[in-house]
Design a protein around this motif. Sequence first.
Motif, PDB file in Angstrom:
ATOM      1  N   ARG A 117      48.447 -29.156 -59.036  1.00 44.14           N
ATOM      2  CA  ARG A 117      47.207 -29.921 -58.913  1.00 44.14           C
ATOM      3  C   ARG A 117      46.009 -29.004 -59.174  1.00 44.14           C
ATOM      4  N   PRO A 118      45.087 -29.453 -60.019  1.00 42.50           N
ATOM      5  CA  PRO A 118      43.975 -28.571 -60.410  1.00 42.50           C
ATOM      6  C   PRO A 118      42.909 -28.459 -59.330  1.00 42.50           C
ATOM      7  N   ARG A 119      43.147 -27.546 -58.410  1.00 45.43           N
ATOM      8  CA  ARG A 119      42.196 -27.254 -57.350  1.00 45.43           C
ATOM      9  C   ARG A 119      42.041 -25.741 -57.241  1.00 45.43           C
ATOM     10  N   PRO A 120      40.827 -25.237 -56.955  1.00 46.08           N
ATOM     11  CA  PRO A 120      40.620 -23.786 -56.915  1.00 46.08           C
ATOM     12  C   PRO A 120      41.576 -23.054 -55.984  1.00 46.08           C
ATOM     13  N   ARG A 121      41.868 -23.632 -54.804  1.00 43.80           N
ATOM     14  CA  ARG A 121      42.756 -22.917 -53.880  1.00 43.80           C
ATOM     15  C   ARG A 121      44.161 -22.768 -54.475  1.00 43.80           C
ATOM     16  N   ASN A 122      44.581 -23.750 -55.270  1.00 51.16           N
ATOM     17  CA  ASN A 122      45.898 -23.654 -55.900  1.00 51.16           C
ATOM     18  C   ASN A 122      45.901 -22.586 -56.992  1.00 51.16           C
ATOM     19  N   PHE A 123      44.758 -22.423 -57.642  1.00 53.63           N
ATOM     20  CA  PHE A 123      44.628 -21.379 -58.661  1.00 53.63           C
ATOM     21  C   PHE A 123      44.820 -19.999 -58.032  1.00 53.63           C
ATOM     22  N   LEU A 124      44.154 -19.761 -56.902  1.00 52.70           N
ATOM     23  CA  LEU A 124      44.278 -18.457 -56.241  1.00 52.70           C
ATOM     24  C   LEU A 124      45.709 -18.226 -55.759  1.00 52.70           C
ATOM     25  N   THR A 125      46.337 -19.278 -55.224  1.00 53.69           N
ATOM     26  CA  THR A 125      47.727 -19.140 -54.780  1.00 53.69           C
ATOM     27  C   THR A 125      48.644 -18.809 -55.952  1.00 53.69           C
ATOM     28  N   ALA A 126      48.396 -19.450 -57.079  1.00 51.24           N
ATOM     29  CA  ALA A 126      49.240 -19.212 -58.259  1.00 51.24           C
ATOM     30  C   ALA A 126      49.128 -17.770 -58.741  1.00 51.24           C
ATOM     31  N   ILE A 127      47.914 -17.246 -58.768  1.00 48.73           N
ATOM     32  CA  ILE A 127      47.728 -15.853 -59.195  1.00 48.73           C
ATOM     33  C   ILE A 127      48.502 -14.908 -58.288  1.00 48.73           C
ATOM     34  N   GLU A 128      48.349 -15.127 -56.978  1.00 45.11           N
ATOM     35  CA  GLU A 128      48.954 -14.218 -56.008  1.00 45.11           C
ATOM     36  C   GLU A 128      50.481 -14.315 -56.001  1.00 45.11           C
ATOM     37  N   GLY A 129      51.017 -15.419 -56.522  1.00 43.43           N
ATOM     38  CA  GLY A 129      52.468 -15.606 -56.495  1.00 43.43           C
ATOM     39  C   GLY A 129      53.205 -15.023 -57.669  1.00 43.43           C
ATOM     40  N   LEU A 130      52.500 -14.414 -58.606  1.00 45.10           N
ATOM     41  CA  LEU A 130      53.176 -13.846 -59.777  1.00 45.10           C
ATOM     42  C   LEU A 130      53.745 -12.465 -59.474  1.00 45.10           C
ATOM     43  N   PRO A 131      54.722 -12.004 -60.248  1.00 46.39           N
ATOM     44  CA  PRO A 131      55.271 -10.668 -60.037  1.00 46.39           C
ATOM     45  C   PRO A 131      54.202  -9.590 -60.200  1.00 46.39           C
ATOM     46  N   GLU A 132      54.399  -8.491 -59.521  1.00 41.95           N
ATOM     47  CA  GLU A 132      53.477  -7.355 -59.605  1.00 41.95           C
ATOM     48  C   GLU A 132      53.334  -6.907 -61.064  1.00 41.95           C
ATOM     49  N   GLY A 133      52.100  -6.732 -61.483  1.00 44.58           N
ATOM     50  CA  GLY A 133      51.855  -6.243 -62.837  1.00 44.58           C
ATOM     51  C   GLY A 133      51.820  -7.303 -63.911  1.00 44.58           C
ATOM     52  N   ALA A 134      52.120  -8.552 -63.562  1.00 47.85           N
ATOM     53  CA  ALA A 134      52.115  -9.618 -64.568  1.00 47.85           C
ATOM     54  C   ALA A 134      50.687  -9.952 -64.999  1.00 47.85           C
ATOM     55  N   LEU A 135      50.513 -10.256 -66.261  1.00 46.98           N
ATOM     56  CA  LEU A 135      49.245 -10.781 -66.768  1.00 46.98           C
ATOM     57  C   LEU A 135      49.298 -12.297 -66.689  1.00 46.98           C
ATOM     58  N   PHE A 136      48.141 -12.924 -66.500  1.00 43.92           N
ATOM     59  CA  PHE A 136      48.150 -14.381 -66.489  1.00 43.92           C
ATOM     60  C   PHE A 136      47.125 -14.964 -67.456  1.00 43.92           C
ATOM     61  N   ASN A 137      47.495 -16.114 -67.964  1.00 43.58           N
ATOM     62  CA  ASN A 137      46.677 -16.919 -68.854  1.00 43.58           C
ATOM     63  C   ASN A 137      46.414 -18.234 -68.121  1.00 43.58           C
ATOM     64  N   THR A 138      45.252 -18.854 -68.316  1.00 42.74           N
ATOM     65  CA  THR A 138      44.892 -20.047 -67.548  1.00 42.74           C
ATOM     66  C   THR A 138      44.745 -21.251 -68.462  1.00 42.74           C
ATOM     67  N   LEU A 139      45.379 -22.346 -68.084  1.00 45.38           N
ATOM     68  CA  LEU A 139      45.367 -23.566 -68.892  1.00 45.38           C
ATOM     69  C   LEU A 139      45.106 -24.754 -67.978  1.00 45.38           C
ATOM     70  N   GLY A 140      43.989 -25.438 -68.178  1.00 43.15           N
ATOM     71  CA  GLY A 140      43.711 -26.663 -67.451  1.00 43.15           C
ATOM     72  C   GLY A 140      43.662 -27.832 -68.425  1.00 43.15           C
ATOM     73  N   PHE A 141      44.350 -28.914 -68.081  1.00 43.32           N
ATOM     74  CA  PHE A 141      44.365 -30.080 -68.969  1.00 43.32           C
ATOM     75  C   PHE A 141      43.094 -30.919 -68.783  1.00 43.32           C
ATOM     76  N   GLY A 142      42.683 -31.562 -69.874  1.00 42.79           N
ATOM     77  CA  GLY A 142      41.586 -32.511 -69.821  1.00 42.79           C
ATOM     78  C   GLY A 142      40.300 -31.891 -69.304  1.00 42.79           C
ATOM     79  N   ARG A 143      39.646 -32.600 -68.393  1.00 44.10           N
ATOM     80  CA  ARG A 143      38.344 -32.159 -67.883  1.00 44.10           C
ATOM     81  C   ARG A 143      38.445 -30.862 -67.084  1.00 44.10           C
ATOM     82  N   HIS A 144      39.673 -30.438 -66.771  1.00 46.20           N
ATOM     83  CA  HIS A 144      39.854 -29.201 -66.012  1.00 46.20           C
ATOM     84  C   HIS A 144      39.898 -27.966 -66.915  1.00 46.20           C
ATOM     85  N   GLN A 145      39.854 -28.161 -68.227  1.00 50.70           N
ATOM     86  CA  GLN A 145      39.978 -27.021 -69.136  1.00 50.70           C
ATOM     87  C   GLN A 145      38.848 -26.008 -68.911  1.00 50.70           C
ATOM     88  N   LEU A 146      37.622 -26.463 -68.935  1.00 55.18           N
ATOM     89  CA  LEU A 146      36.494 -25.530 -68.850  1.00 55.18           C
ATOM     90  C   LEU A 146      36.398 -24.845 -67.486  1.00 55.18           C
TER      91      LEU A 146
END
Length: 280
Positions: A189-218
């Motif tokens: 679900r496109p909510r800021p708190r979920n974004f922060l949780t997603a970042i923190e849940g990745l493996p150590e050293g992983a790079l991340f790319n961000t993709l939001g569908f529709g009005r959430h893209q920007l």
Amino acid sequence: MTYEAFLAGEPVIVTAALTGGVHGKEANPNLPETPAEIGRAAAAAEAAGAAVVHLHARQDNGERSFATERFQEIDDAVREHTENVIVQHSTGGTAAPTADRHQPLRTDPPPEMASLDMGPLNRYDHLTSENTRGTVDALHAEMVERGIKPELEVFNDGHRNEVHSLVERRDLAEPVYATLVFGSGTLTRPRPRNFLTAIEGLPEGALFNTLGFGRHQLPFATMGILFGGHVRVGLEDNVHYRRGELAESNAQLVERVARIAEALGREVATPDRARTILGL
């Protein structure tokens, strides 16, 4: 990557998702479908700041194609029109046989990158994709064989677990590169708190790319820039420039996010700089 990467002004990689395989010109007549249209769109996106172009193939009638031959036509057109952009093929496929999803990996030369979905996905009322571990491992094995870097597409929280599982059971080249996807259906679900949780849940050293569908893209692209990640925009994910106004082109969406990145103090990576960051 973290907020520290933003403070350090590290470069941001912009990926342009030019066409996709779901909606077509009925959603936005500026969406490219033919190889020639995709080639020209790739050139304009590169000029606007995209280092990577994410490619799907379409048949002459606009429907999705997985055929190696069609990807080859598109790649040839992209290389004819662009200077140095990184080519990334999609292997995702709603209801497509696994054998078909290997075909985008078999162009000559192979793409430098390809997407690798991390698990099941439902979208709208009629689209689903299984993405079993067997499918993921088989696609990853062929990517390794052909020297293709996987872009791990993470559609929800469970898929982050699958990233850790994949790292444990397969020998992934570093750095691990994951695209965090936000939207409806079984996406996060496109909510800021979920974004922060997603970042923190990745493996150590992983790079991340961000993709939001529709009005959430920007807004999600902007958060990706602020928290040290990379961003993906384009007509595959969002056909509007603002509420009620269709985007004129993929390049228009790339230009806007590149302008925001630079205003926030992060240089937009050239294709060669992106290759260094991604370990290509």
